[in-house]
Structure formats: C-alpha cells, structure tokens
Enzyme design. Structure first.
Site, PDB file in Angstrom:
ATOM      1  CG  ASP A  82      -2.128  -0.898   1.023  1.00 12.02           C
ATOM      2  OD1 ASP A  82      -2.073  -1.758   0.122  1.00 12.02           O
ATOM      3  OD2 ASP A  82      -3.115  -0.757   1.763  1.00 12.02           O
ATOM      4  CB  CYS A 123       1.544  -6.060   4.255  1.00 14.97           C
ATOM      5  SG  CYS A 123       3.231  -5.771   4.876  1.00 14.97           S
ATOM      6  CG  ASP A 124      -1.653  -2.288   4.833  1.00  9.75           C
ATOM      7  OD1 ASP A 124      -0.686  -2.695   5.496  1.00  9.75           O
ATOM      8  OD2 ASP A 124      -1.902  -1.087   4.679  1.00  9.75           O
ATOM      9  CE  LYS A 125      -6.416  -2.715   2.064  1.00  6.56           C
ATOM     10  NZ  LYS A 125      -5.163  -2.099   2.523  1.00  6.56           N
ATOM     11  CB  CYS A 197       5.075   0.227   8.240  1.00  9.78           C
ATOM     12  SG  CYS A 197       5.549   0.308   6.502  1.00  9.78           S
ATOM     13  CD  GLU A 497      -4.512   2.294   2.967  1.00  8.71           C
ATOM     14  OE1 GLU A 497      -3.373   2.788   2.851  1.00  8.71           O
ATOM     15  OE2 GLU A 497      -4.740   1.259   3.604  1.00  8.71           O
ATOM     16  CB  SER A 523      -2.622   4.888   5.375  1.00 10.28           C
ATOM     17  OG  SER A 523      -1.541   4.285   6.038  1.00 10.28           O
TER      18      SER A 523
END
Length: 617
Positions: A82, A123-125, A197, A497, A523
C-alpha cells in the site's frame, strides 16, 4: 468422525492420476492417504518489505509440518504494498486485492482438497484476505505473520537523532522547513528492516487482532521480523496446525474450526483490543468482512457499543503519547497483545467464553502469557525480551538482541491499565448523522482532544488527487473541512487510502486545525481529524454527494455525531437536481475491467466493502 478432505484425491483406483501427480511433486508414496495435507498459504514477494523475507519462512513452516506428521503443500498469494501503491492509480487495486486473495486461497484449498491451512501473511490486505478465506473454508487453520519492522533512527544534519517510521518520510517531504539533506536521511532510515511498517498501522493491527480472535499464537503481532525468536514462532505454528488437524479428524473435535473460534464473543474481544490499542480504521472494514464470512452478526452498531465502554490503553505510532512515540517493539517489550488483553480482562471488558488454537480458555491463555498476571511461563518471559537489533537488514532471523528489562509500568508505560488509561474514550469511534446515515469511522487515538468537537466550512474535492493539489497549492486553510468524495468502494472504485492528503495536511501544519471527511478510507498511518468510510458513499447517493463548498459541517466525537448543517429542503432540492446521477464532476480516471467488476458488486463501507454477488442478478 470426519474423513480427511484429501481422501477425495488420495483413495481409489480412479485417483491413480492424482496420486501420480502428488508423487511427481515430491510427496512420498507411503504418505499419500495416510497423512493430512496442510496447505501453506505463503505471501512472499520482493515488492513488499513486509513480505520480502517470507520465502525461507515457507520452507521452515513446511519442514516443521513434515516433522510433525503432515504433508505440507506451499503456494503463494499476491501481496500489494500500500505504501508504494499510495498516491496514484495503483491504490485503486489495494482493497479489491483483499477479495482476490481470499478467492485464491479458497481456489487452491478446494481444488486440491487440502485438510487444513496455515496462513503466512503480514501486510495490509493479505491478513484480512486470508482471514476471510479461512472463515469461508472452515477447516483447521493457524495464522502466523511476517512480523513488524524495527523503527527507524536518523541522525540529522544538526546532530539531532530522530526515531522514525514511513509516515514521517511522507509528511516531512512537504515541510518546507526541512532541508533536502535531512529529507534524504529520513528517507534512508525510516524503514530500516524487513517487516510490516513499525507502528500500529493496518498490517500490525490486523496481525494483533488474529491473536485476539484466537487464530494465531501469542507474539504473532509483535515479535520483530528480524528476531530469531520469530523462527520458533513459525515452528510452533506449524506444529499447532498439525495438532488441531488431528484433533478434528481423529478426535472429532470441532472446537478447533475457525468458525467455532471466531465467534461473536471473539469478535467483540478483538474489537475491544482494537479500540484499546488505537488500531487502524481499516480494521473495522476488515472485521466486518470477516464476520460476514463467519456468519457472525457483527456490525457498526456493535462496534459503536464497544467503543463507548473501552478506554484507550496504548498509543502507538502514528498516535503520539504526550511524552514520546511508541512503536511495535515497545508494545512487545510491554508484554505484547496478552498484556493488553490482560488489562482489558482485569477491567471486566472481555468476554470469558472464548478459546484459541493454543489455549482452551481465556483464563488459561492469560495465565500463561500475560507477564503482568503474576505467573507467566518461562517461555513467555523469554519471548517478550526479544528486542530490536538496530541494524539495517532485509533478512529474517538476522539478530537476537534482548531487552534488559520489560516495561511493566501500567501507570506510565507503553501499555496502561484501565485506571491509568490515556483516555476513557477508546481509540476508535463510529459517528452517525445526516452526513453519514449508516455511519463513518475515526481513529480518536490520533486526534488531538482540542478538536474532538469541530465545525468548519467544506472544501469539496471530487478525488484524492484534487485534494492533494489544493493542499499543496495552499488553498486549504485553518478551520476547513476537506471533503473527498466518490472514492468509496463503488465510486473509486476500490476505496483508496488517503494517507497523502492527511500527511500533507500534517506537513503543512494543519494537522490539528483542519478536518478531512471521505467515503474512501485511510492508511493505518493516518492521524488527525480524519473521518472515513462515510456511508452510504457518494456513488450510492449518500449525503456526501450533496455537499457544496462553504457548507458548514459539525463533528462531535464525544456524542458520536457528524452533521451537514444544511436544511432538509435544500438537500432534497440538490438531490433532485442530480436526477439520480451520482458521479464525480470533471474527473478523468482510467478504470480497468477488473476494477469495474469489483465496483459492480461492491457494498458500502458499513458492510465491510465486501462483494455482494446478488447484485449480479
């Protein structure tokens, strides 16, 4: 007693071809039909620092499964970064990739009749996509993530040493007061290692929530990606998935199935943790989607109820405590997610009737792993001492540093008790009003309390790009409410985002004097008065489509309201003038067939932005 699912392809003369292919792929003939097949869903990619170290992890997990008596079959899913996709058309693909990941896991597991599943996400998704798949498939499943990145440290030109994360690199880049040399030093040091992150952004929030739901082992969300302790976590997760697979198929123990772990009570506990730790607003979107896959009635009203009774017990970057910024390594030093769950449990804020892949009850879970409970296991104490190496590395298990002492300060440390909470209101809130009839969300942990009530004139933007242009051209001033619309699941499409607009507001010194409202999302690195997921979205005829420049908007976080201060007659007139056409004005955007397909089935954010196949007719 349930039969192994893999029996479909391992037994009978007519499956000789399938068995021949298994032999060709390296499965010993003696194991076929005798041992369970464990699908290893890896997400290694060289695009994403949170996943770049996962290639050897898949081998470690597979070897541990083999040693424990299973047949490991590894495959990969996609993984979108992302941070790299941010701020351009690539971000349109991020949220839709969640559903694609869920589908790909389902396809591989069902096509090959796997008996169980272990998900190597990060990570995100990727974590939410795999979570949706696990709950959809409902076979024995364990999650184990890649782990967080270490926080960055940069020595600036004047000798000042700053701790950093990715968001600092983005927001500082538009701060005219910071020199090019310092920006370069920040860029070079903001992301020093592999891993997700370093703050409580979406990736780390979701990996922590898999602990609370009960589908991953203690430490999953907080052991650093670089630390040798993580190797033991991978091996333990592999042994655990084989164990629960045997319990299901050999002992008829249905308690190990994902839907019997991720119950309504478990989702409530996960949401309580999310609110207490000030997690990303994206987690709400993903928990809503996961609950639907689990068949659990869990929506924004339940989330709002939890948010009103759970205090904020941790402020982790991008949220800032008054005296310092904490990162995931600090959460880990304070006892990780079990310490947070322990504080919530002592405050009477958790459901007791839950279990996990590793513990038969919540009390047993916390007794073993909560360092603040009085009798943690030696393994727990050893685990929570894992510290950052403070050396640049893109390799897993590259360091074995240890904290000299743990942070058990419940009054002034990273993780607080309910009595000494950062705020009595939790870190996330659901707002409703005529601007978002079905709700919208805000990360209150990232909002300065001086602007918890806010009113100002709207500056309407038909896209994220328009908002960025106005911010950089200094057309946004103190007191404005930036409205970004037609960026929802359907209107984007893909629900981008908005990290760049919020970071640029912060970089321009407007982070505590402006608000931003969108039907898109933010985000996990976003802070400030940033309100997302406005539902219904503009493309579905939501009130946000009717806002005009200069309209007054009132935000009241304590009372959970958000209102457009325009009378109903005028709003009705504006709606009629649109004549049922809800589309952005003067916006040019290339939308691929893949994105159009997503938009055709997408629901609004209050439903988790999941696909509704009934829309296909």
């Amino acid at each position: 007693m349930p039969e192994l699912r893999s029996r479909t392809v391992t037994h009978g003369r007519n499956m000789a071809g399938a068995r021949a292919l298994m032999r060709a792929s390296g499965v010993p003939g003696a194991d076929i039909g005798r041992k369970p097949i464990i699908a290893v869903a890896n997400s290694f990619t060289e695009f994403v620092p949170g996943h770049t170290h996962l290639q050897p992890v898949g081998r470690i997990v597979s070897e541990a499964i083999t040693a424990a008596g299973g047949i490991a079959r590894e495959f990969n899913t996609i993984a979108v970064d992302d941070g790299i996709a941010m701020g351009h058309g690539g971000m349109l693909y991020s949220l839709p990739s969640r559903d694609l990941i869920a589908d790909s896991v389902e396809y591989m597991v069902e096509a090959h009749c796997a008996d169980a599943l272990i998900c190597i996400s990060n990570c995100d998704k990727i974590t939410p996509g795999m979570l949706m798949a696990a709950l959809r498939l409902n076979i024995p499943t364990v999650f184990v993530s890649g782990g967080p990145m270490e926080s960055g440290r940069a020595t600036l030109v004047d000798g000042t040493v700053r701790t950093l994360d990715l968001v600092d690199a983005i927001s500082d880049a538009v701060n005219d007061k910071i020199s090019d040399e310092d920006i370069l030093r920040i860029e070079e040091n903001a992301c020093p290692t592999c891993g997700s992150c370093s703050g409580m952004f979406t990736a780390n929030s979701m990996n922590c929530l898999t602990e609370a739901i009960g589908l991953s082992l203690p430490g999953n969300g907080s052991v650093l990606a670089t630390h040798t302790a993580r190797k033991g976590l991978y091996e333990d997760a592999a042994r655990t998935v084989v164990d629960i697979t045997r319990r299901y198929y050999e002992q008829d123990d249905e308690s190990v199935l994902p839907r019997n772990i991720a119950t309504h009570a478990a989702f409530e506990n996960a949401m309580a943790l999310d609110i207490a730790m000030g997690g990303s607003t994206n987690t709400i979107l993903h928990l809503l989607a996961a609950a639907q896959e689990a068949g659990v009635p869990f929506g924004l009203d339940e989330i709002n109820e939890v948010s009103r009774r759970v205090p904020c017990l941790a402020k982790v970057a991008p949220n800032v405590a008054k005296d310092r910024t904490y990162y995931m390594e600090d959460v880990h030093r304070a006892g990780g997610i079990p310490a947070l769950l322990g504080e919530l449990h002592r405050a009477g804020l958790l459901n007791e009737d839950v279990h996990s892949v590793h513990s038969p009850s919540l009390s047993d879970w916390l007794k073993t792993w909560d360092v603040r409970a009085g009798s943690p296991s030696p393994e727990a104490i050893e685990l929570w001492h894992a510290a950052p190496g403070c050396v640049r590395s893109s390799e897993a298990f590259s360091q074995s540093e240890r904290w000299e002492a743990l942070d058990e300060d419940a009054e002034g440390g990273c993780i607080r008790s309910a009595e000494h909470a950062y705020s009595k209101d939790g870190g996330l809130a659901v707002l409703k009003g005529n601007l978002a009839v079905d709700g919208c969300v805000v990360k209150t942990a990232g909002v300065d309390e001086s602007i918890w009530t806010f009113e100002g004139p709207a500056v309407v933007c038909e896209s994220q790009d328009e908002a960025v242009d106005k911010i950089l051209r200094k057309e946004i001033t103190h007191g404005d409410v930036v409205v970004i619309r037609y960026e929802g699941p359907k209107g984007g499409p893909g629900m981008q985002e908005m990290l760049y607009p919020t970071s640029f507001l912060k970089g321009r010194g407007l982070g505590k004097t402006c608000a931003l409202i969108t039907d898109g999302r933010f985000s996990g690195g976003t802070s400030g008065l940033s309100i997302g997921h406005a539902s219904p979205e503009a493309a579905s005829g939501g009130t946000i489509a009717l806002v005009q420049d200069g309209d007054r908007i009132r935000i009241d976080i304590p009372n959970r309201t958000i209102d457009l201060l325009v009378d109903e007659a005028e709003l009705s007139r504006r709606d009629q003038a649109l004549n049922g056409v809800y589309a952005p004005v003067n916006r040019e955007r290339k939308v691929s067939a893949a994105l159009r397909a997503y938009a055709a089935m997408a629901t609004s954010a209050d439903k988790g932005a999941v696909r509704d196949v009934s829309k296909l007719g």
